[in-house]
Design an enzyme around this catalytic site. Structure first.
Site, PDB file in Angstrom:
ATOM      1  N   PHE A 183       0.829  -1.214   0.000  1.00  0.00           N
ATOM      2  CA  PHE A 183       0.000   0.000   0.000  1.00  0.00           C
ATOM      3  C   PHE A 183       0.868   1.272   0.000  1.00  0.00           C
ATOM      4  O   PHE A 183       0.782   2.089  -0.925  1.00  0.00           O
ATOM      5  CB  PHE A 183      -0.937  -0.090   1.221  1.00  0.00           C
ATOM      6  CG  PHE A 183      -1.449   1.208   1.724  1.00  0.00           C
ATOM      7  CD1 PHE A 183      -2.199   2.044   0.900  1.00  0.00           C
ATOM      8  CD2 PHE A 183      -1.212   1.602   3.039  1.00  0.00           C
ATOM      9  CE1 PHE A 183      -2.690   3.252   1.382  1.00  0.00           C
ATOM     10  CE2 PHE A 183      -1.700   2.791   3.521  1.00  0.00           C
ATOM     11  CZ  PHE A 183      -2.429   3.629   2.693  1.00  0.00           C
TER      12      PHE A 183
ATOM     13  N   GLY B  44       1.687  -7.566  -0.550  1.00  0.00           N
ATOM     14  CA  GLY B  44       1.537  -6.596  -1.636  1.00  0.00           C
ATOM     15  C   GLY B  44       0.833  -7.272  -2.813  1.00  0.00           C
ATOM     16  O   GLY B  44       0.812  -8.497  -2.905  1.00  0.00           O
TER      17      GLY B  44
ATOM     18  N   LEU C  30      10.803  -0.927   2.876  1.00  0.00           N
ATOM     19  CA  LEU C  30       9.452  -1.010   3.452  1.00  0.00           C
ATOM     20  C   LEU C  30       9.007  -2.455   3.640  1.00  0.00           C
ATOM     21  O   LEU C  30       8.013  -2.713   4.319  1.00  0.00           O
ATOM     22  CB  LEU C  30       8.438  -0.329   2.514  1.00  0.00           C
ATOM     23  CG  LEU C  30       8.608   1.165   2.233  1.00  0.00           C
ATOM     24  CD1 LEU C  30       7.617   1.611   1.165  1.00  0.00           C
ATOM     25  CD2 LEU C  30       8.390   1.985   3.488  1.00  0.00           C
TER      26      LEU C  30
ATOM     27  N   ALA D  19      11.776   1.810   7.261  1.00  0.00           N
ATOM     28  CA  ALA D  19      10.450   2.096   7.816  1.00  0.00           C
ATOM     29  C   ALA D  19      10.269   1.323   9.107  1.00  0.00           C
ATOM     30  O   ALA D  19      10.364   0.099   9.136  1.00  0.00           O
ATOM     31  CB  ALA D  19       9.368   1.703   6.818  1.00  0.00           C
TER      32      ALA D  19
ATOM     33  N   TYR E 165       6.156  -7.995  16.971  1.00  0.00           N
ATOM     34  CA  TYR E 165       6.269  -7.029  15.877  1.00  0.00           C
ATOM     35  C   TYR E 165       7.076  -5.814  16.348  1.00  0.00           C
ATOM     36  O   TYR E 165       8.050  -5.410  15.704  1.00  0.00           O
ATOM     37  CB  TYR E 165       4.870  -6.623  15.420  1.00  0.00           C
ATOM     38  CG  TYR E 165       4.844  -5.612  14.305  1.00  0.00           C
ATOM     39  CD1 TYR E 165       5.563  -5.824  13.130  1.00  0.00           C
ATOM     40  CD2 TYR E 165       4.094  -4.446  14.404  1.00  0.00           C
ATOM     41  CE1 TYR E 165       5.534  -4.896  12.100  1.00  0.00           C
ATOM     42  CE2 TYR E 165       4.054  -3.518  13.386  1.00  0.00           C
ATOM     43  CZ  TYR E 165       4.775  -3.747  12.242  1.00  0.00           C
ATOM     44  OH  TYR E 165       4.747  -2.827  11.228  1.00  0.00           O
TER      45      TYR E 165
END
Ligand code: UDP
Length: 333
Positions: free
Chosen positions: A17, A42, A82, A123, A155
C-alpha cells in the site's frame, strides 16, 4: 565498491500500500525506481500506475534472498526499505514469519547497502512505543512492551531490533541511515485483509454490514493520509540532518475508534449500525491494545518543514471517492 546506479531508488515492499504510492511519487518526480516485492501482502495491481512507465522496474523476490537483494541494491543509488510483515492480525497469526522477515530482511538490506554506501531509509512503526503512556510519543521516549508470550509484541520487538541495527550500521560503519516511525497510515488502495481498521469500516459501510468496533471503542489513533507520509519519507531520505536519527511520521489529530466508525457511516451515507466486539472475540489469545497513540512531530517539522495534516473527514472522503471509481478486487478485498 561503487554500484552501477542504474536506478535512483530501490523500494523493497514496493507493491504494498505505502510502497506503491511511494513509487508513483518518485516516477512523477522524474526518478527511476526498482521494486523488490515477494507479493506476500503486496499485490501487483497496486503498481498499475507504474508498470510500463519509463524508469520503472519490478522484481518478484524476497529481501531474505541475500544475493538477489545485494544485486538490486548494487543497481540503485538509494534504498527505501518497506518490506515487512504488516497488520496486527497477520502478525498474531504468523509470528515466525514476522520475526524472520523483519529482522533478517533489514539486516540483509543494510549489509548490501554497506557494500556501495548508498543512503537507506528504514520504515519502522509506532507499535514500538507499545504501552507507553507518555503521550505524545517522542522519539527519545522509553518503549514499554508486553510479555513475550503475547505475539503482538514480537512485531514491536522485531522493529526495535531493526532500529538498533540501523543505528549500529550508522555509528559503527558510517552507513547513512534514516529511520521513520510510521503512525497509522491510510488512504486509497489499503486493504482491510490484514486487520487495518479504516479500510474495514469503509468496506463494511459500503456493504451495509455492522461496523465492528473492538473493545469499547474509546481507544484512539491518529490517521495520516498516505500521500503526506510518502512526501515525508522522500524528504527525509536526502536530508543530511536526518541521518542517524529516528523520526516520527504521523498526524497529531486524535480520534477514537468509535468516533471513526460514526464518521465513516455519516460520510458514506450508509445505514450500517455499529457493533461493539470484545477483544477476546476479535483477536486470538491474550490481546493487548494501545489506548492512545499520538506522535510528537516536532522533529519531523524541524527537519522537513511540514507534517501530515489532512483531517479525518477529508481522508475518508478521498478513500470513498476511490472506492466508487475502482473495483473491490483492485483493492484486494
Ligand atoms: N479495530 C476495530 N475494528 C476492526 C479493526 C481494528 O475496532 O475491525 C481497532 C483495533 O483494535 C485498534 C484500532 O482499531 O484499536 C486500530 O487498529 P489497526 O489494526 O488498524 O491499527 P493499530 O493501530 O492497532 O496498529
Amino acid at each position: 565498491m561503487p554500484g552501477t546506479g542504474e536506478y535512483d531508488y530501490l523500494v523493497t515492499g514496493g507493491a504494498g500500500f505505502i510502497g506503491s504510492h511511494l513509487c508513483e511519487f518518485f516516477l512523477d518526480r522524474g526518478n527511476s525506481v526498482l521494486v523488490l516485492d515477494d507479493l506476500s501482502t503486496g499485490v501487483i495491481s497496486n503498481l498499475d500506475g507504474c508498470v510500463g512507465r519509463d524508469g520503472f522496474g519490478f522484481v518478484e523476490g524476497s529481501v531474505l534472498d541475500e544475493p538477489l537483494t545485494a544485486e538490486l541494491v548494487h543497481r540503485s543509488r538509494g534504498v527505501v526499505h518497506l518490506a515487512a510483515a504488516v497488520g496486527v492480525e497477520n502478525i498474531i497469526r504468523r509470528p515466525v514469519e514476522t520475526i524472520e522477515t523483519n529482522v533478517s530482511g533489514t539486516e540483509t538490506v543494510l549489509k548490501a547497502a554497506l557494500n556501495t554506501g548508498v543512503p537507506v531509509f528504514i520504515a519502522s512503526t509506532s507499535e514500538i512505543y507499545g504501552k507507553s503512556d507518555c503521550v505524545p510519543f517522542r522519539e527519545d521516549g522509553d518503549i514499554v512492551l508486553g510479555a513475550t508470550s503475547r505475539s503482538r509484541w514480537s512485531y514491536a520487538c522485531s522493529k526495535a531490533m531493526d532500529e538498533f541495527l540501523a543505528f549500529a550500521y550508522w555509528k559503527d560503519k558510517g552507513l547513512p541511515v534514516v529511520v521513520g516511525r510510521l503512525f497509522n497510515t491510510v488512504g486509497p488502495r489499503q486493504s482491510g485483509r490484514y486487520g487495518m481498521v479504516l479500510p474495514r469500516f469503509i468496506a463494511q459501510a459500503r456493504d451495509g454490514k455492522p461496523l465492528t468496533v473492538f473493545g469499547d471503542g474509546r481507544q484512539t489513533r491518529c490517521f495520516s493520509l498516505v500521500y503526506e507520509v510518502v512526501e515525508a519519507i522522500t524528504s527525509l531520505i536526502n536530508k543530511p540532518g536526518a541521518v542517524g536519527k529516528v523520526v516520527n511520521i504521523g498526524s497529531t489529530q486524535e480520534i477514537s475508534i468509535l468516533e471513526l466508525a460514526r464518521r465513516v457511516i455519516r460520510l458514506s451515507g450508509s445505514d450500517s449500525t455499529i457493533e461493539l466486539i470484545p477483544y477476546e472475540k476479535a483477536y486470538p489469545g491474550d490481546f493487548e491494545d494501545m489506548l492512545r497513540r499520538v506522535p510528537d512531530v516536532s522533529l519531523l517539522k524541524s527537519l522537513v518543514g511540514k507534517v501530515p495534516e489532512a483531517d479525518i473527514d477529508e481522508i475518508i472522503r478521498k478513500i470513498l471517492e476511490q472506492r466508487i471509481s475502482g473495483s473491490a478486487e483492485k483493492y484486494g478485498e
